[in-house]
Design an enzyme around this catalytic site. Sequence first.
Site, PDB file in Angstrom:
ATOM      1  CB  CYS A  36      -0.861  -0.147   1.360  1.00 22.76           C
ATOM      2  SG  CYS A  36      -2.316  -1.386   1.186  1.00 22.76           S
ATOM      3  CG  HIS A  42      -3.362   1.050  -3.521  1.00 24.92           C
ATOM      4  ND1 HIS A  42      -2.354   1.631  -2.453  1.00 24.92           N
ATOM      5  CD2 HIS A  42      -4.270   0.650  -2.400  1.00 24.92           C
ATOM      6  CE1 HIS A  42      -2.893   1.537  -1.140  1.00 24.92           C
ATOM      7  NE2 HIS A  42      -3.958   1.084  -1.419  1.00 24.92           N
ATOM      8  CG  HIS A  44      -9.171   1.107  -1.751  1.00 27.60           C
ATOM      9  ND1 HIS A  44      -8.773  -0.166  -1.691  1.00 27.60           N
ATOM     10  CD2 HIS A  44      -8.106   1.941  -1.249  1.00 27.60           C
ATOM     11  CE1 HIS A  44      -7.597  -0.316  -1.172  1.00 27.60           C
ATOM     12  NE2 HIS A  44      -7.090   0.719  -0.899  1.00 27.60           N
ATOM     13  CG  ASP A  82     -16.318   9.146  -8.179  1.00 24.70           C
ATOM     14  OD1 ASP A  82     -15.724   8.054  -7.744  1.00 24.70           O
ATOM     15  OD2 ASP A  82     -17.050   9.317  -9.061  1.00 24.70           O
TER      16      ASP A  82
END
Length: 137
Positions: A36, A42, A44, A82
């Site tokens: 991570c 990365h 989600h 977002d």
Amino acid sequence: MNVQARVTRRYRFCAAHRLHAQELSDDVNRKVFGKCNNLHGHGHNYTVLVTVKGDIDPQTGEVTDITRLDDLVNTKIVERFDHRHLNHDRAFQDVVTTGENLAKFIWDELVEEIPVGQLAKIGLIETRDNYFEYQSD
């Protein structure tokens, strides 16, 4: 007599982040956060659960104004995060973008602006195995 209840609404956004503490060395960050800590981050598919408590309105039968709550959360949280990288948001410049810190941030953004009722809890689902919860006591 007032009758109290809770209502929970679910919201979703997709965001990237990198777990990295500025005060720790790169070596320690890699040990603490593992994959991570990837330099490029990365992503989600986050699910945010917003729970509001309060008296059930005798006319509407509701605890809060769902339309206004949806507008609030969509404006302050979903649209803000977002398809963004959380580490690039001003709120996380000096804070590690853990699920715990994100849940607390969401609480802080919403707590004073709940249209009717009182914010009771923020739940944050980050992965199949990671769920974070924040509520102020």
